[in-house]
Design a protein around this motif. Structure first.
Motif, PDB file in Angstrom:
ATOM      1  N   SER A 103       7.327  53.127  21.346  1.00 31.15           N
ATOM      2  CA  SER A 103       7.320  53.563  22.738  1.00 31.15           C
ATOM      3  C   SER A 103       6.263  54.632  22.984  1.00 31.15           C
ATOM      4  CB  SER A 103       8.704  54.134  23.083  1.00 31.15           C
ATOM      5  OG  SER A 103       8.684  54.765  24.333  1.00 31.15           O
ATOM      6  N   TYR A 104       5.797  54.702  24.227  1.00 28.39           N
ATOM      7  CA  TYR A 104       4.861  55.758  24.612  1.00 28.39           C
ATOM      8  C   TYR A 104       5.569  57.069  24.939  1.00 28.39           C
ATOM      9  CZ  TYR A 104       0.921  52.531  25.072  1.00 28.39           C
ATOM     10  OH  TYR A 104      -0.080  51.633  24.830  1.00 28.39           O
ATOM     11  N   SER A 105       6.898  57.050  25.052  1.00 25.16           N
ATOM     12  CA  SER A 105       7.607  58.292  25.384  1.00 25.16           C
ATOM     13  C   SER A 105       8.782  58.518  24.452  1.00 25.16           C
ATOM     14  CB  SER A 105       8.067  58.286  26.849  1.00 25.16           C
ATOM     15  OG  SER A 105       9.354  57.761  26.989  1.00 25.16           O
ATOM     16  N   ILE A 106       9.097  59.782  24.262  1.00 22.68           N
ATOM     17  CA  ILE A 106      10.224  60.184  23.432  1.00 22.68           C
ATOM     18  C   ILE A 106      11.534  59.756  24.066  1.00 22.68           C
ATOM     19  CG2 ILE A 106      11.455  62.231  22.586  1.00 22.68           C
ATOM     20  CD1 ILE A 106       8.555  63.535  22.438  1.00 22.68           C
ATOM     21  N   ALA A 107      11.666  60.034  25.361  1.00 25.15           N
ATOM     22  CA  ALA A 107      12.900  59.706  26.067  1.00 25.15           C
ATOM     23  C   ALA A 107      13.196  58.212  26.014  1.00 25.15           C
ATOM     24  CB  ALA A 107      12.819  60.186  27.524  1.00 25.15           C
ATOM     25  N   SER A 108      12.187  57.389  26.256  1.00 25.43           N
ATOM     26  CA  SER A 108      12.440  55.945  26.261  1.00 25.43           C
ATOM     27  C   SER A 108      12.796  55.430  24.870  1.00 25.43           C
ATOM     28  CB  SER A 108      11.255  55.179  26.855  1.00 25.43           C
ATOM     29  OG  SER A 108      10.108  55.334  26.071  1.00 25.43           O
ATOM     30  N   ALA A 109      12.272  56.035  23.825  1.00 24.60           N
ATOM     31  CA  ALA A 109      12.637  55.614  22.470  1.00 24.60           C
ATOM     32  C   ALA A 109      14.114  55.904  22.194  1.00 24.60           C
ATOM     33  CB  ALA A 109      11.757  56.309  21.437  1.00 24.60           C
ATOM     34  N   GLU A 126      15.945  55.452  11.817  1.00 20.78           N
ATOM     35  CA  GLU A 126      15.283  56.660  12.283  1.00 20.78           C
ATOM     36  C   GLU A 126      14.803  56.477  13.717  1.00 20.78           C
ATOM     37  OE1 GLU A 126      11.877  59.840  10.839  1.00 20.78           O
ATOM     38  OE2 GLU A 126      11.703  57.768  10.158  1.00 20.78           O
ATOM     39  N   VAL A 127      14.817  57.585  14.453  1.00 18.40           N
ATOM     40  CA  VAL A 127      14.152  57.667  15.746  1.00 18.40           C
ATOM     41  C   VAL A 127      13.126  58.774  15.553  1.00 18.40           C
ATOM     42  CG1 VAL A 127      14.368  58.062  18.220  1.00 18.40           C
ATOM     43  CG2 VAL A 127      16.250  56.970  16.978  1.00 18.40           C
ATOM     44  N   ARG A 128      11.884  58.383  15.301  1.00 18.87           N
ATOM     45  CA  ARG A 128      10.820  59.342  15.005  1.00 18.87           C
ATOM     46  C   ARG A 128      10.150  59.744  16.313  1.00 18.87           C
ATOM     47  NH1 ARG A 128       7.038  58.635   9.908  1.00 18.87           N
ATOM     48  NH2 ARG A 128       9.152  58.487   9.103  1.00 18.87           N
ATOM     49  N   LEU A 129      10.125  61.056  16.567  1.00 21.42           N
ATOM     50  CA  LEU A 129       9.710  61.576  17.857  1.00 21.42           C
ATOM     51  C   LEU A 129       8.325  62.224  17.852  1.00 21.42           C
ATOM     52  CD1 LEU A 129      13.081  63.250  18.907  1.00 21.42           C
ATOM     53  CD2 LEU A 129      12.290  60.921  19.374  1.00 21.42           C
ATOM     54  N   ALA A 130       7.311  61.484  18.135  1.00 26.52           N
ATOM     55  CA  ALA A 130       5.988  61.956  18.535  1.00 26.52           C
ATOM     56  C   ALA A 130       5.184  62.768  17.531  1.00 26.52           C
ATOM     57  CB  ALA A 130       6.086  62.744  19.839  1.00 26.52           C
ATOM     58  N   ARG A 131       5.746  63.275  16.507  1.00 24.21           N
ATOM     59  CA  ARG A 131       4.974  64.114  15.581  1.00 24.21           C
ATOM     60  C   ARG A 131       3.991  63.266  14.795  1.00 24.21           C
ATOM     61  NH1 ARG A 131       9.940  67.257  14.538  1.00 24.21           N
ATOM     62  NH2 ARG A 131       9.733  69.022  15.919  1.00 24.21           N
ATOM     63  N   LYS A 136       3.633  59.109  20.751  1.00 22.76           N
ATOM     64  CA  LYS A 136       4.497  57.928  20.709  1.00 22.76           C
ATOM     65  C   LYS A 136       5.787  58.247  19.956  1.00 22.76           C
ATOM     66  CE  LYS A 136       0.825  54.485  20.683  1.00 22.76           C
ATOM     67  NZ  LYS A 136       0.240  53.394  19.885  1.00 22.76           N
ATOM     68  N   ALA A 137       6.745  57.360  20.073  1.00 21.38           N
ATOM     69  CA  ALA A 137       8.000  57.472  19.336  1.00 21.38           C
ATOM     70  C   ALA A 137       8.358  56.090  18.805  1.00 21.38           C
ATOM     71  CB  ALA A 137       9.106  58.014  20.235  1.00 21.38           C
ATOM     72  N   VAL A 138       9.033  56.054  17.662  1.00 28.31           N
ATOM     73  CA  VAL A 138       9.348  54.787  17.002  1.00 28.31           C
ATOM     74  C   VAL A 138      10.811  54.770  16.577  1.00 28.31           C
ATOM     75  CG1 VAL A 138       8.829  53.306  15.021  1.00 28.31           C
ATOM     76  CG2 VAL A 138       6.990  54.531  16.162  1.00 28.31           C
ATOM     77  N   VAL A 139      11.465  53.656  16.845  1.00 31.57           N
ATOM     78  CA  VAL A 139      12.848  53.421  16.431  1.00 31.57           C
ATOM     79  C   VAL A 139      12.814  52.378  15.324  1.00 31.57           C
ATOM     80  CG1 VAL A 139      15.115  52.559  17.149  1.00 31.57           C
ATOM     81  CG2 VAL A 139      13.676  53.817  18.781  1.00 31.57           C
ATOM     82  N   THR A 140      13.458  52.681  14.190  1.00 34.74           N
ATOM     83  CA  THR A 140      13.597  51.681  13.132  1.00 34.74           C
ATOM     84  C   THR A 140      15.081  51.431  12.893  1.00 34.74           C
ATOM     85  OG1 THR A 140      13.399  53.418  11.446  1.00 34.74           O
ATOM     86  CG2 THR A 140      11.409  52.155  11.965  1.00 34.74           C
ATOM     87  N   ILE A 159      13.665  49.497  28.087  1.00 34.44           N
ATOM     88  CA  ILE A 159      12.547  50.382  28.447  1.00 34.44           C
ATOM     89  C   ILE A 159      11.317  49.629  28.954  1.00 34.44           C
ATOM     90  CG2 ILE A 159      13.322  52.175  26.874  1.00 34.44           C
ATOM     91  CD1 ILE A 159      11.044  51.337  24.960  1.00 34.44           C
ATOM     92  N   LYS A 160      11.361  48.316  28.944  1.00 30.27           N
ATOM     93  CA  LYS A 160      10.195  47.507  29.312  1.00 30.27           C
ATOM     94  C   LYS A 160       9.695  47.819  30.723  1.00 30.27           C
ATOM     95  CE  LYS A 160       9.911  43.410  27.668  1.00 30.27           C
ATOM     96  NZ  LYS A 160      10.147  42.012  27.340  1.00 30.27           N
ATOM     97  N   GLU A 161      10.606  47.885  31.690  1.00 33.78           N
ATOM     98  CA  GLU A 161      10.198  48.100  33.082  1.00 33.78           C
ATOM     99  C   GLU A 161       9.598  49.474  33.325  1.00 33.78           C
ATOM    100  OE1 GLU A 161      12.722  46.848  36.249  1.00 33.78           O
ATOM    101  OE2 GLU A 161      13.469  45.149  35.085  1.00 33.78           O
ATOM    102  N   SER A 162       9.911  50.437  32.478  1.00 31.01           N
ATOM    103  CA  SER A 162       9.358  51.783  32.651  1.00 31.01           C
ATOM    104  C   SER A 162       7.866  51.826  32.299  1.00 31.01           C
ATOM    105  CB  SER A 162      10.105  52.777  31.754  1.00 31.01           C
ATOM    106  OG  SER A 162       9.817  52.514  30.386  1.00 31.01           O
ATOM    107  N   GLY A 163       7.388  50.800  31.594  1.00 37.86           N
ATOM    108  CA  GLY A 163       5.995  50.768  31.169  1.00 37.86           C
ATOM    109  C   GLY A 163       5.747  51.535  29.877  1.00 37.86           C
ATOM    110  N   PHE A 164       6.821  52.023  29.240  1.00 40.71           N
ATOM    111  CA  PHE A 164       6.660  52.820  28.029  1.00 40.71           C
ATOM    112  C   PHE A 164       6.737  52.005  26.737  1.00 40.71           C
ATOM    113  CE2 PHE A 164       8.109  56.434  30.804  1.00 40.71           C
ATOM    114  CZ  PHE A 164       6.915  57.121  30.750  1.00 40.71           C
ATOM    115  N   LEU A 165       7.113  50.744  26.820  1.00 41.51           N
ATOM    116  CA  LEU A 165       7.205  49.916  25.617  1.00 41.51           C
ATOM    117  C   LEU A 165       5.796  49.603  25.109  1.00 41.51           C
ATOM    118  CD1 LEU A 165       8.969  48.266  23.629  1.00 41.51           C
ATOM    119  CD2 LEU A 165       8.697  46.331  25.200  1.00 41.51           C
TER     120      LEU A 165
END
Length: 183
Positions: A103-109, A126-131, A136-140, A159-165
């Protein structure tokens, strides 16, 4: 009473600190996270009763300036596995099928992780937040192939409609050495 989580992701640090102060003063909430993230964003995460969290997020948004808000959420019934995944405290017993949501955002991840965990019998890794990831943020996550596919689909759709995916991935049979590299 259910506990809720709310998050404000702001474009800059000074307005993030200002928003964090306003959020804490606006309602009886507990601060879970308030810190700078890549690339110079500021994230404020609070928990408490639903109404208090809603009030805190609203207040933070007003004080921090809506033009400074990258993303936000209030999740009234956060899945139990999300906070440990954000903290990196999840123990990986066995890597089965691997699912990834970027994701492009922490919140959406975090929203994607919560939705995925509620959609299928998977284990959030893990939900890795932007560091170190340019904001970006990544969910595994892992589980059997069908559950991972369903969870990744649900989380991505949330989160697709938010444009952050950014992207999504399901590896049915990942190499076991990936477990040391992915999380």
């Amino acid at each position: 009473m259910k506990r809720a989580m709310g998050l404000l992701e702001l474009k800059n640090i000074t307005q993030g600190i200002l928003a964090a102060d306003a959020m804490l003063k606006a309602a009886n909430v507990e601060i879970i996270l308030a810190q700078a993230m890549c690339p110079g964003k500021y994230v404020v995460m609070v928990a408490g009763d639903v109404g208090a969290v809603q009030s805190a997020v609203r207040s933070g948004k007003v004080v921090g300036g809506t033009e400074n808000v990258v993303d936000e959420f209030v999740l009234p019934n956060l899945h139990d596995s999300v906070l440990p995944a954000i903290s990196g405290c999840t123990e990986v017993k066995k890597l089965s099928a691997l699912g990834v949501i970027e994701s492009y955002s922490i919140a959406s991840a975090i929203v994607a992780a919560d939705t995925a965990a509620k959609a299928a019998a998977i284990e959030l890794l893990e939900v890795r937040l932007a560091r170190g990831m340019g904001g970006k943020a990544v969910v595994t996550l892992t589980g059997d192939v069908g559950a991972v596919k369903a969870a990744v689909r649900a989380g991505s759709n949330a989160i697709k409609e938010s444009g952050f995916l950014v992207d999504q991935l399901v590896l049915a049979a990942p190499h076991q050495q990936l477990s040391t590299l992915v999380f």
